[in-house]
Motif scaffolding. Sequence first.
Motif, PDB file in Angstrom:
ATOM      1  N   UNK A   1       0.792  -1.288  -0.002  1.00  0.00           N
ATOM      2  CA  UNK A   1       0.049  -0.143  -0.109  1.00  0.00           C
ATOM      3  C   UNK A   1       0.986   1.199   0.002  1.00  0.00           C
ATOM      4  N   UNK A   2       0.286   2.269  -0.601  1.00  0.00           N
ATOM      5  CA  UNK A   2       1.246   3.609  -0.706  1.00  0.00           C
ATOM      6  C   UNK A   2       0.373   4.611  -0.826  1.00  0.00           C
ATOM      7  N   UNK A   3       0.945   5.888  -0.693  1.00  0.00           N
ATOM      8  CA  UNK A   3       0.615   7.141  -0.771  1.00  0.00           C
ATOM      9  C   UNK A   3       0.930   7.862  -2.086  1.00  0.00           C
ATOM     10  N   UNK A   4      -0.005   8.531  -2.773  1.00  0.00           N
ATOM     11  CA  UNK A   4       0.419   9.267  -3.963  1.00  0.00           C
ATOM     12  C   UNK A   4      -0.166  10.446  -4.147  1.00  0.00           C
ATOM     13  N   UNK A   5       0.130  11.652  -4.672  1.00  0.00           N
ATOM     14  CA  UNK A   5      -0.419  12.903  -4.872  1.00  0.00           C
ATOM     15  C   UNK A   5      -1.477  12.951  -5.882  1.00  0.00           C
ATOM     16  N   UNK A   6      -2.852  12.820  -5.472  1.00  0.00           N
ATOM     17  CA  UNK A   6      -3.743  12.736  -6.371  1.00  0.00           C
ATOM     18  C   UNK A   6      -4.857  13.289  -5.921  1.00  0.00           C
ATOM     19  N   UNK A   7      -5.860  14.262  -6.662  1.00  0.00           N
ATOM     20  CA  UNK A   7      -5.715  14.556  -7.959  1.00  0.00           C
ATOM     21  C   UNK A   7      -4.572  15.810  -8.363  1.00  0.00           C
TER      22      UNK A   7
END
Length: 242
Positions: free
Chosen positions: A149-155
């Motif tokens: 599992x991870x964190x991404x900058x979105x949207x």
Amino acid sequence: MIDPNHEDIKRRSKPGMISKLRSNFLAGLIIVAPIGLTVWLIWTVVGWVDGWVWPFVPAAYHPEELVNRILGRTSENWIDVNVRGVGVVIFLLFTVLVGWIGKGLIGRSFLSIGERLVDRMPVVRSIYNAAKQIAETVFSQRDTSFDKACLVEYPRKGLWAIAFISINAKGEVDEKLSDGEPIVTVFLPTTPNPTSGFLLFLPRRDVKVLDMSVEDAAKLVISAGLVYPNDKDVTTLPHAAE
């Protein structure tokens, strides 16, 4: 000296009978609802599979026919029998048999011939290939599950969303996007339905890997943030010591 106002406030602060009943009802609902929903879902699916399987079984071999034949019953004293779940057992045995045959040389040969015939049928070909791809993805025993599992900058920058890392990008995607750093394939699910979402290709540096498991992250997504499974002390996590 006892302040009468203090006693009045104390009496009013105690929960009343209605409040206690409401609290107990909600606590019971939290326990009963998942159990009831699970039982209902299993009962419904079993009934659906039975209804789908029984038309393919000769009437002489239905449980009702067999029981009445063994007991010597006639139409005057006929016993109605509804053995829910027998169709599921038949379906499981049939599926195991098909799988055993399909893994053999003869079964693979017949399957290959059948798929070549299906490939010549425009509409049927599209439906079969889509269903096959879904089945292989869901039921395959190979190690194709999400890795982390991870964190991404979105949207946009500054907004973070939970996503799942599958594999590093390969082929043309990796060739077009890579600048010397691995490109990660990430699935970003929607809330509260994690079966839909977005497929993203990101540089490894733009992905923040989480210590929580994929299952815990999925719970967080499905509950829209209401269920936070990772209750570990961040100071004890591996990255805290770096």
